[in-house]
Motif scaffolding. Structure first.
Motif, PDB file in Angstrom:
ATOM      1  N   ARG A  32      58.152  91.024  87.125  1.00  0.00           N
ATOM      2  CA  ARG A  32      59.240  91.351  86.399  1.00  0.00           C
ATOM      3  C   ARG A  32      60.204  90.196  86.786  1.00  0.00           C
ATOM      4  NH1 ARG A  32      60.645  96.247  88.849  1.00  0.00           N
ATOM      5  NH2 ARG A  32      59.536  96.155  90.467  1.00  0.00           N
ATOM      6  N   ALA A  33      59.843  88.911  86.954  1.00  0.00           N
ATOM      7  CA  ALA A  33      60.924  87.873  87.845  1.00  0.00           C
ATOM      8  C   ALA A  33      61.776  87.146  86.593  1.00  0.00           C
ATOM      9  CB  ALA A  33      60.468  87.173  88.786  1.00  0.00           C
ATOM     10  N   GLY A  34      63.011  87.059  86.974  1.00  0.00           N
ATOM     11  CA  GLY A  34      63.907  85.803  86.142  1.00  0.00           C
ATOM     12  C   GLY A  34      64.491  84.903  87.264  1.00  0.00           C
ATOM     13  N   TRP A  35      64.765  83.819  86.381  1.00  0.00           N
ATOM     14  CA  TRP A  35      65.465  83.238  87.679  1.00  0.00           C
ATOM     15  C   TRP A  35      66.943  82.670  86.062  1.00  0.00           C
ATOM     16  CZ3 TRP A  35      64.172  77.715  88.213  1.00  0.00           C
ATOM     17  CH2 TRP A  35      65.068  76.307  88.774  1.00  0.00           C
ATOM     18  N   ASN A  36      67.613  83.348  86.549  1.00  0.00           N
ATOM     19  CA  ASN A  36      69.371  82.555  86.301  1.00  0.00           C
ATOM     20  C   ASN A  36      69.803  81.031  86.583  1.00  0.00           C
ATOM     21  OD1 ASN A  36      71.736  82.282  84.645  1.00  0.00           O
ATOM     22  ND2 ASN A  36      72.996  84.118  86.222  1.00  0.00           N
ATOM     23  N   VAL A  37      69.314  79.576  86.047  1.00  0.00           N
ATOM     24  CA  VAL A  37      69.328  78.788  86.486  1.00  0.00           C
ATOM     25  C   VAL A  37      71.045  78.284  86.308  1.00  0.00           C
ATOM     26  CG1 VAL A  37      68.660  76.651  85.786  1.00  0.00           C
ATOM     27  CG2 VAL A  37      67.415  77.626  85.309  1.00  0.00           C
ATOM     28  N   VAL A  38      71.810  78.296  87.458  1.00  0.00           N
ATOM     29  CA  VAL A  38      72.934  77.353  87.349  1.00  0.00           C
ATOM     30  C   VAL A  38      73.157  76.486  87.966  1.00  0.00           C
ATOM     31  CG1 VAL A  38      74.042  79.906  87.194  1.00  0.00           C
ATOM     32  CG2 VAL A  38      73.672  78.703  89.512  1.00  0.00           C
ATOM     33  N   THR A  39      74.328  75.567  87.595  1.00  0.00           N
ATOM     34  CA  THR A  39      74.826  74.527  88.278  1.00  0.00           C
ATOM     35  C   THR A  39      76.216  74.673  88.966  1.00  0.00           C
ATOM     36  OG1 THR A  39      76.231  73.420  86.745  1.00  0.00           O
ATOM     37  CG2 THR A  39      73.862  73.433  86.839  1.00  0.00           C
ATOM     38  N   THR A  40      76.776  73.652  90.218  1.00  0.00           N
ATOM     39  CA  THR A  40      77.604  74.370  90.266  1.00  0.00           C
ATOM     40  C   THR A  40      78.870  72.329  90.893  1.00  0.00           C
ATOM     41  OG1 THR A  40      77.235  75.386  92.128  1.00  0.00           O
ATOM     42  CG2 THR A  40      78.880  74.480  93.122  1.00  0.00           C
ATOM     43  N   HIS A  41      79.867  72.815  89.860  1.00  0.00           N
ATOM     44  CA  HIS A  41      80.797  72.165  89.783  1.00  0.00           C
ATOM     45  C   HIS A  41      81.797  71.912  90.406  1.00  0.00           C
ATOM     46  CE1 HIS A  41      83.185  75.842  88.870  1.00  0.00           C
ATOM     47  NE2 HIS A  41      83.846  75.354  88.890  1.00  0.00           N
ATOM     48  N   ASN A  42      81.860  72.017  91.935  1.00  0.00           N
ATOM     49  CA  ASN A  42      83.102  71.465  93.106  1.00  0.00           C
ATOM     50  C   ASN A  42      82.343  71.407  94.041  1.00  0.00           C
ATOM     51  OD1 ASN A  42      82.417  74.042  94.854  1.00  0.00           O
ATOM     52  ND2 ASN A  42      82.941  75.360  92.541  1.00  0.00           N
ATOM     53  N   ALA A  43      83.358  70.559  95.386  1.00  0.00           N
ATOM     54  CA  ALA A  43      83.176  69.861  96.238  1.00  0.00           C
ATOM     55  C   ALA A  43      82.787  70.895  97.224  1.00  0.00           C
ATOM     56  CB  ALA A  43      84.225  68.870  96.349  1.00  0.00           C
TER      57      ALA A  43
ATOM     58  N   ILE B  55      63.298  82.873  81.791  1.00  0.00           N
ATOM     59  CA  ILE B  55      64.589  81.775  82.143  1.00  0.00           C
ATOM     60  C   ILE B  55      65.848  82.340  81.505  1.00  0.00           C
ATOM     61  CG2 ILE B  55      65.421  79.089  82.056  1.00  0.00           C
ATOM     62  CD1 ILE B  55      63.452  79.940  84.327  1.00  0.00           C
ATOM     63  N   PHE B  56      66.610  82.585  81.859  1.00  0.00           N
ATOM     64  CA  PHE B  56      68.399  82.487  81.620  1.00  0.00           C
ATOM     65  C   PHE B  56      69.166  81.507  81.840  1.00  0.00           C
ATOM     66  CE2 PHE B  56      65.652  86.181  82.905  1.00  0.00           C
ATOM     67  CZ  PHE B  56      66.186  87.099  81.951  1.00  0.00           C
ATOM     68  N   GLN B  57      69.864  81.663  81.067  1.00  0.00           N
ATOM     69  CA  GLN B  57      70.935  80.247  81.532  1.00  0.00           C
ATOM     70  C   GLN B  57      72.824  80.795  80.380  1.00  0.00           C
ATOM     71  OE1 GLN B  57      72.725  77.699  79.568  1.00  0.00           O
ATOM     72  NE2 GLN B  57      73.481  76.354  81.359  1.00  0.00           N
ATOM     73  N   ALA B  58      73.057  80.584  81.471  1.00  0.00           N
ATOM     74  CA  ALA B  58      74.976  80.572  81.275  1.00  0.00           C
ATOM     75  C   ALA B  58      75.670  79.912  80.925  1.00  0.00           C
ATOM     76  CB  ALA B  58      75.496  82.115  82.279  1.00  0.00           C
TER      77      ALA B  58
END
Length: 454
Positions: free
Chosen positions: A130-141, A224-227
């Motif tokens: 039942r698992a999913g992964w919302n793949v996110v990146t980070t844009h800040n220092a 796989i999820f992506q936003a």
């Protein structure tokens, strides 16, 4: 809407999918009302997840934040915050639920693929696929300051790292053959010889050499999820994702334009148009009548955008501190200060503050709005408001015309904010044949109607 009314729609048999988004750091979840419960008590997470499962939702999404936001050198006290590590929390929820998918928001900028892939595979096994992964990146220092290498990546580099990261993760998940574990007690070894493949990958971002430690789950590996909403983000989703989130779910024409753009990108990379589910984020406010729904929406907005919140939003737009101003008074007379944003909220989200401030002033003057009213009226549009029947008709049109596949709902109250949706809206959707009447599978991939993992 009868069957005869559906002859001119492209997807007359389409079914609406719902997810619930338990947010990470935000001011949209109302914390100050007596009806609001704890934002961090494990019981709140379980209550939301079980309500969503009772409503036959596809998934429970947990937002994540690697650092609390700060303002003027101190913790930003307007935020609702305090979420635990998402995989840890979702693993606990796996034991308290039976069918609903469990989606972790996990960052590719400040994780390593071998470790994160193993932890996500563990969640997938614990939950029975039942698992999913919302793949996110980070844009800040400022988030990077919590990590040894610090700093941040440029926009394009974030997606290059994410794509390489995901490629390694998939190799880890695919490292075990389908029948890797011996099926007989008489077998000479516990795992079939040669069934576990070594993962070796040397790229611009990672140098990996490992042997995966976990077999595949019932669904193969996490969904796989992506936003990302930029061109790079949409292209990344078209190449890699099973589900894409968006902010394009309030107005029908805007939602349809987004969906058509995503489908064009899918065709360009050789994927089927139905290979990716589109689930815009939204808020749903329900009243017994349209007037009651509008009154409830007004109450929600005033609770979400308190005077302090309004001044905080305006401060980021104007580029200087407005906390001493009157939120129920006029807009600031000063022009915005346009300079490199040094605060700890991340980069400035408004590219042209002068143009936005000019628009705010013109509309505030024309309508007699205060600063707070202007923020409420011209801030992000939060979603859908109406009666159960009216919303059901509206959502049926959205999904059957291909503008969305469903919605990822952010409740404005925790833990009881889904009750109206489950008790009032879901039956109306079921009556129109646009929503499931029971789960037909056990895995998240099955709930979403996605093809099996090869």
């Amino acid at each position: 809407m009868t069957r005869a009314d559906l002859t001119d729609v492209p997807r007359p048999d389409a079914q609406l999918h719902f997810g619930v988004f338990f947010q990470g750091v935000n001011h949209w979840t109302i914390w100050s009302d007596p009806a609001s419960g704890s934002q961090i008590d494990p019981a709140s997470f379980l209550r939301v997840a079980r309500t969503a499962e009772r409503g036959l939702f596809d998934a429970f999404f947990l937002g994540d934040g690697l650092r609390l936001r700060e303002s003027e050198g101190g913790i930003h006290e307007l935020d609702v915050a305090g979420r635990p590590d998402s995989i840890t929390q979702l693993s606990a929820l796996a034991a308290g639920t039976d069918r609903i998918g469990l989606v972790s928001t996990s960052n590719t900028t400040y994780n390593e693929p071998g470790d994160l892939a193993r932890r996500l595979a563990g969640l997938d096994l614990l939950s029975g696929g039942r698992a999913g992964w919302n793949v996110v990146t980070t844009h800040n220092a400022w988030t990077g300051e919590n990590f040894r290498r610090g700093g941040y990546l440029d926009h394009a580099d974030r997606y290059r790292r994410a794509e390489e990261f995901l490629s390694v993760a998939r190799a880890v998940w695919n490292g075990w053959a389908e029948e890797a574990v011996a099926e007989s007690a008489e077998a000479r070894s516990w795992s079939v010889p040669g069934a576990v493949g070594r993962v070796r990958s040397r790229g611009a971002q990672f140098d990996v050499d490992l042997a995966p430690t976990l077999p595949r789950s019932a669904q193969g590996h996490p969904v796989i999820f992506q936003a990302g909403d930029s061109g790079e983000g949409r292209d990344f989703a078209a190449r890699n994702a099973d589900v894409i989130f968006s902010a394009h779910g309030t107005e029908f024409d805007d939602a349809l334009a987004f969906a058509e753009d995503v489908r064009r990108r899918l065709r360009a990379v050789g994927r089927r148009e139905d290979a990716l589910r589109i689930l815009p984020g939204t808020e749903i406010i329900i009243g017994a009548t349209e007037k009651e729904a509008e009154e409830k929406e007004r109450w929600v907005r005033l609770e979400q955008v308190t005077p302090a919140v309004a001044l905080g939003i305006a401060s980021r737009l104007w580029g200087f501190d407005l906390s001493g101003r009157d939120a129920d008074g006029p807009l600031p007379a000063e022009d915005p200060v346009v300079a490199p944003y040094e605060g700890t909220f991340g980069t400035r989200s408004v590219k042209d503050p002068y143009a936005v401030v000019a628009e705010w002033r013109a509309k505030a003057e024309a309508n007699g709005w205060s600063l707070r009213e202007t923020v409420i009226e011209l801030g992000p549009q939060r979603g859908h408001v109406g009666t159960p029947a009216g919303l059901a008709e509206k959502f049926a049109r959205f999904v059957r015309h291909g503008a969305v596949d469903g919605f990822n709902v952010s409740p404005y109250l925790v833990p009881d904010g889904l009750d109206d949706i489950v008790d009032l809206l879901v039956p109306e959707l079921q009556e129109r044949g646009v929503y499931r009447t029971g789960y037909t599978g056990t895995t998240l991939r099955e709930h979403l109607g996605l093809a099996p993992v090869e």
